[in-house]
Scaffold this motif. Structure first.
Motif, mmCIF file in Angstrom:
data_model
loop_
_atom_site.group_PDB
_atom_site.id
_atom_site.type_symbol
_atom_site.label_atom_id
_atom_site.label_comp_id
_atom_site.label_asym_id
_atom_site.label_seq_id
_atom_site.Cartn_x
_atom_site.Cartn_y
_atom_site.Cartn_z
ATOM 1 N N LYS A 148 0.809 -1.074 -0.109
ATOM 2 C CA LYS A 148 -0.139 0.001 0.050
ATOM 3 C C LYS A 148 0.753 1.245 0.013
ATOM 4 N N LYS B 84 2.526 2.023 -3.363
ATOM 5 C CA LYS B 84 1.337 1.983 -4.223
ATOM 6 C C LYS B 84 1.677 1.041 -5.157
ATOM 7 N N LYS C 194 0.281 -2.093 -7.198
ATOM 8 C CA LYS C 194 -1.114 -2.660 -7.867
ATOM 9 C C LYS C 194 -1.753 -3.576 -7.032
ATOM 10 N N ALA D 114 -6.677 -1.584 3.479
ATOM 11 C CA ALA D 114 -7.373 -0.961 2.332
ATOM 12 C C ALA D 114 -6.241 -0.272 1.236
ATOM 13 N N GLY D 115 -6.858 -0.270 -0.002
ATOM 14 C CA GLY D 115 -6.004 0.437 -1.099
ATOM 15 C C GLY D 115 -5.168 -0.347 -1.936
ATOM 16 N N VAL D 116 -5.054 -1.872 -1.654
ATOM 17 C CA VAL D 116 -4.336 -2.681 -2.351
ATOM 18 C C VAL D 116 -4.807 -4.057 -2.650
ATOM 19 N N LYS D 117 -4.799 -4.527 -4.092
ATOM 20 C CA LYS D 117 -5.754 -5.742 -4.288
ATOM 21 C C LYS D 117 -4.645 -6.810 -3.769
ATOM 22 N N HIS E 150 -11.881 -6.348 0.378
ATOM 23 C CA HIS E 150 -11.356 -5.797 1.493
ATOM 24 C C HIS E 150 -12.336 -5.996 2.967
#
Length: 216
Positions: free
Chosen positions: A129, A132, A134, A150-153, A178
């Motif tokens: 995360k 950044k 993907k 949150a914010g990361v696959k 998530h």
């Protein structure tokens, strides 16, 4: 041919990016070396990776193989480099062509190519995360733990062959949804609670930080 796979090393409660470089040369006698301050558990990944690749239906390259875990001055521990090493070998040997520059890979392999539970997943998810990235490919059994970030696959993997088909585009893996931390453990109930105990602060503190083992 040279392949580079992004992974991570856990140092305390934080994770540091590690680049797994795999070089395969056909101009030398067959060998398999891992450099970059690997521990004994990392060295043993050579046999796990060899068996996992063969049992996944791919041909293990009988050439000179050098795996470098960069940065080289950082000690590497644990079996979590199995997955990035195996993936790097598949790419370096020409079995797979894929752009993986924006993804991180972390997980221990079984001899049959399936992914095992791997420690240190949460710091890896937080690293992804913050950098950044993907997405993160980790063992399916660890997906729920990583999904609190949150914010990361998070891509749950069952096996090396499943990753191969995903990167080939023949059978895509859906990202794990998530899961807010507040929703974890809501289905648990207990007959007793430490808040019912008055005093005994040191004893309660010891119970809170001690590992919990389930009965076998």
């Amino acid at each position: 041919m040279l392949a580079k796979v992004l992974s991570g090393a856990n140092v305390g409660l934080e994770s540091i990016p590690v680049i797994v470089e795999v070089d395969i040369s056909a101009q030398s006698l067959p060998s398999f070396s891992i450099v970059g301050l690997p521990s004994k558990s990392v060295e043993e990944s050579k046999e796990r990776v060899r068996a996992a690749i063969k049992n996944s239906g791919a041909e293990f390259p009988e050439h000179r193989i050098i795996v470098n875990l960069a940065p080289a001055d950082l000690p590497k521990e644990g079996p979590a480099y199995d997955l990035p090493i195996a993936l790097g070998m598949l790419i370096a040997s020409g079995h797979l062509q894929a752009d993986i520059s924006d993804y991180l890979f972390f997980g221990e392999l079984s001899l049959d190519g399936t992914l095992r539970h791997t420690n240190g997943i949460l710091p890896i998810a937080l690293l992804s995360k913050n950098k950044k990235i993907k997405g993160v490919f980790i063992p399916e059994i660890n997906a729920k733990e990583a999904a609190v970030v949150a914010g990361v696959k998070i891509f749950p993997l069952t096996s090396l062959i499943a990753l191969f088909h995903h990167l080939k585009g023949t059978n895509l893996i859906k990202s794990f949804p998530h899961t807010p931390f507040s929703k974890l453990g809501n289905n648990r109930s207990a007959e007793f609670d430490l808040s019912d105990i008055k005093g005994q602060e040191q004893a309660k503190r010891a119970l809170e930080i001690a590992p919990v083992y389930s009965e076998v």
